[in-house]
Design a protein around this motif. Structure first.
Motif: not given
Length: 167
Positions: A13-31
């Motif tokens: 799930i987190i990898d999918g979020y990072l891939s879809e958003t183009g982010r390279n760091m997981f920020i809980p609030g942004e997620f």
């Protein structure tokens, strides 16, 4: 609001979020903000499945759990023969323990009594699991620093044997 996702699912799930958003760091609030307009996402109900009042209550319950977590009691064990103290051992225990078996039903914390064999078995089981988790996460770092983790493995084995014998 329990987390129904296994570790591999959370990673996906987190990898999918990072891939879809183009982010390279997981920020809980942004997620959370990203997930807010995705009601069909598999993780949506975990974060938005409760109304705000129920979510606030759950948050307060979690705060109360964290407040109780880590509290300690000190117990002195005395071995005495004919009013002569042979040995006094001081052991530190958590003041409250959350039995694993009742957590699915909401659980709760129970006062810990070191003289209660069932409470001691529960604590030993949790201790063995926590050490296994620690080894799984930090073994590489400890070994890279030159630390020998064999004594921790021995403690896990000893605790696990005691729990198995108590069952």
């Amino acid at each position: 609001m329990s987390n129904k996702f296994k570790k591999r699912d959370r990673q996906r799930i987190i990898d999918g979020y990072l891939s879809e958003t183009g982010r390279n760091m997981f920020i809980p609030g942004e997620f959370i903000d990203w997930l807010a307009d995705k009601p069909d996402h598999e993780a949506y109900d975990l974060f938005y499945g409760l109304d705000d009042a129920a979510a606030a209550r759950q948050y307060r319950i979690d705060l109360a759990r964290r407040m109780a977590s880590g509290l300690r009691i000190v117990s002195q064990v005395q071995d005495a023969t004919q009013s002569q103290v042979v040995q006094i051992t001081t052991r530190e225990y958590p003041a409250y323990v959350s039995p694993v078996g009742g957590r699915k039903d909401g659980g709760g914390y129970q006062p810990f009594d070191p003289a209660d064999p069932a409470a001691m078995t529960e604590l030993q089981s949790q201790a063995a699991q926590a050490l296994r988790s620690w080894l799984a996460r930090y073994r590489g770092a400890a070994e890279a620093a030159g630390a020998d983790v064999a004594p921790i493995e021995e403690i896990v084995a000893h605790l696990s044997r005691d729990v198995a014998q108590s069952a």
